[in-house]
Design an enzyme around this catalytic site. Structure first.
Site, PDB file in Angstrom:
ATOM      1  N   SER A 105      59.043  35.315  48.347  1.00 56.57           N
ATOM      2  CA  SER A 105      58.675  35.575  46.960  1.00 56.57           C
ATOM      3  C   SER A 105      59.600  34.723  46.110  1.00 56.57           C
ATOM      4  CB  SER A 105      58.861  37.064  46.650  1.00 56.57           C
ATOM      5  OG  SER A 105      58.831  37.262  45.258  1.00 56.57           O
ATOM      6  N   ASP A 154      48.877  38.192  42.715  1.00 58.19           N
ATOM      7  CA  ASP A 154      48.921  39.457  41.978  1.00 58.19           C
ATOM      8  C   ASP A 154      48.366  39.325  40.564  1.00 58.19           C
ATOM      9  OD1 ASP A 154      49.895  40.929  44.075  1.00 58.19           O
ATOM     10  OD2 ASP A 154      51.980  40.950  43.384  1.00 58.19           O
ATOM     11  N   ASP A 205      61.913  42.779  36.641  1.00 59.65           N
ATOM     12  CA  ASP A 205      61.114  42.101  35.622  1.00 59.65           C
ATOM     13  C   ASP A 205      60.215  43.056  34.842  1.00 59.65           C
ATOM     14  OD1 ASP A 205      62.225  39.596  36.023  1.00 59.65           O
ATOM     15  OD2 ASP A 205      60.848  39.104  37.647  1.00 59.65           O
ATOM     16  N   ARG A 226      62.414  36.265  30.699  1.00 63.51           N
ATOM     17  CA  ARG A 226      61.515  37.387  30.432  1.00 63.51           C
ATOM     18  C   ARG A 226      61.369  37.749  28.956  1.00 63.51           C
ATOM     19  NH1 ARG A 226      60.071  35.344  34.313  1.00 63.51           N
ATOM     20  NH2 ARG A 226      60.069  36.182  36.421  1.00 63.51           N
TER      21      ARG A 226
END
Ligand code: ARG
Length: 414
Positions: A191, A30, A140, A111
């Site tokens: 994932s 991605d 996220d 994050r």
């Protein structure tokens, strides 16, 4: 979206979304496709990528080069392991932070740090936007967007994967047309997000919440069948709420987390399988392994039970739950989080001492705790022996007053 999915070569009709963009880059499909996509579809002139080393153990040089191949004008890699542990993991340990009572926030804590560095870089290179590869249904994206908005309101946030509407196959095909090699090895059906604090595993067979996670999803923790028959008792020392030593050996924060991961992981401690409530309102099935972080939080909780006053300890539980919610929900830089930090910091001055924990077959059992400077455990108060100094007769008057409202109420309503 079909023109997009098939890979048009210019976004000529729409005005450019930004001129110069710093993209948070992981090396995955991605974020790699984001590079040509930003340039071709959204008219961005220059994409600079930023990959953070958070101790995930990935080789970062191939990732750095992959961004250049995909069309980045510059590919930056930065080691953020030390600030990740000292500024993010250690506060979470002091807060005993467990989202919904279980998840120690291993992904969420990274994050705000990535966002902070992204913003600094954008300013250093004179970018007018930052970008990330998050989809529209995760936590996220919330954490990145809110953090960036707080730290740099002048920057636009671009999230191509939230808009492009491509399936995974279409994304890979788009990438191949742009010279991005499809993932070589047999693609993992999962994932995975990982850093030094732990791993999060989602998708594939795990999407059925009734399916037991196959052993292959784990990498930091040993299967119970293969852990040592012999228990291992370790001792963790804390100063002002921060872990500082294991088994008498003083370790810097990063080494300490690594050691805790290895010890707990080798005994199969630190796995979680839970249904989690995401910020965007959906429930998701999450598998985590966070051996060291869970071990250190367990030890820290125990030391607090010895060194915090009862009312502070009890009140802190509520603050801890709120703090964990705020971190999970992306509000790290918000005013409530800062205010709660003030409370939490104030409580940690007396959290000094050691906790002994026995590791065995997936369990971490506290077997001892001590604090030479701050223990509130007073032997001649607690003892049932002859050196007891507690005034038993004083209890009678106390109970007379304590029970008075209950007796009055009962007398009236019995
Ligand atoms: N649900 C976790 C969190 O919100 C982890 C998500 C990480 N992403 C992943 N692709 N596994 O913190």
């Amino acid at each position: 979206m079909t023109a997009t999915a098939q890979g048009s070569t210019s976004g000529a009709s729409a005005p450019p979304r930004a001129r110069k963009v710093v993209l948070a880059y992981s090396g995955g499909v991605d974020t790699s496709v984001c590079i040509p996509y930003l340039i071709r579809e959204w008219g961005v002139e220059e994409v600079i990528t930023f990959a953070a080393d958070l101790g995930q153990g990935d080789e970062l040089e191939p990732i750095r080069l992959k961004a250049l191949t995909a069309g980045a004008s510059q590919s930056i890699v930065a080691d953020l392991i030390e600030p990740f542990i000292t500024e993010f993991a250690f506060p979470a340990i002091r807060a005993n932070a467990l989202y919904e009572g279980r998840y120690p926030l291993s992904t969420a804590l990274a994050r705000p740090l990535i966002a902070r560095r992204l913003v600094e870089l954008a300013r250093e290179v004179g970018a007018d936007a930052v970008a990330h590869g998050c989809t529209g249904k995760g936590n996220d994206q919330v954490r990145f967007d809110v953090a960036i908005g707080a730290l740099a309101p002048e920057l636009t946030v671009l999230a191509p994967a939230r808009e492009w509407g491509m399936s995974r196959e279409q994304t890979i095909a788009y990438g191949e047309r742009c010279g991005i090699a499809a993932p070589v090895s047999k693609q993992s059906p999962y994932s995975i997000d990982l850093n030094l604090l732990g791993r999060s595993i989602e998708a594939g067979a795990l999407e059925d919440p009734n399916v037991e996670p196959p052993e292959e999803v784990y990498a930091m923790t040993t299967a119970l069948e293969a852990t040592p028959q012999q228990a291992q008792t370790i001792e963790i020392a804390f100063e002002q709420g921060n872990p500082v030593a294991i088994d008498g050996e003083r370790l810097d924060p990063v080494s300490l987390i690594r050691r805790a991961n290895a010890l707990a992981g080798s005994h199969g401690f630190g796995r979680l399988d839970m249904i989690e409530n995401r910020v965007v309102g959906i429930k998701s099935r999450e598998i985590y392994e966070t051996p060291g972080l869970l071990l250190l939080i367990r030890a820290h909780q125990e030391l607090e039970s010895l060194t915090l006053a009862a009312d502070v300890q009890r009140y802190k539980r509520q603050i801890e739950a709120s703090w964990a919610d705020l971190v999970y929900q992306g509000l790290w830089f918000g005013p409530l989080k800062q205010a709660l930090d003030g409370f939490l910091d104030r409580t940690q001055a007396t959290v000094n001492g050691s906790v002994r924990i026995k590791l065995h077959k997936g369990n971490a059992t506290v077997v001892g705790r001590s604090s030479s400077s701050d223990s509130l455990y007073v032997s001649d108060m607690a003892t049932y022996g002859s050196d007891d100094r507690f005034d038993h007769r004083a209890a009678e008057g106390f109970i007379y007053v304590w029970g008075l409202p209950t007796r009055l109420w009962s007398a009236r309503h019995r």
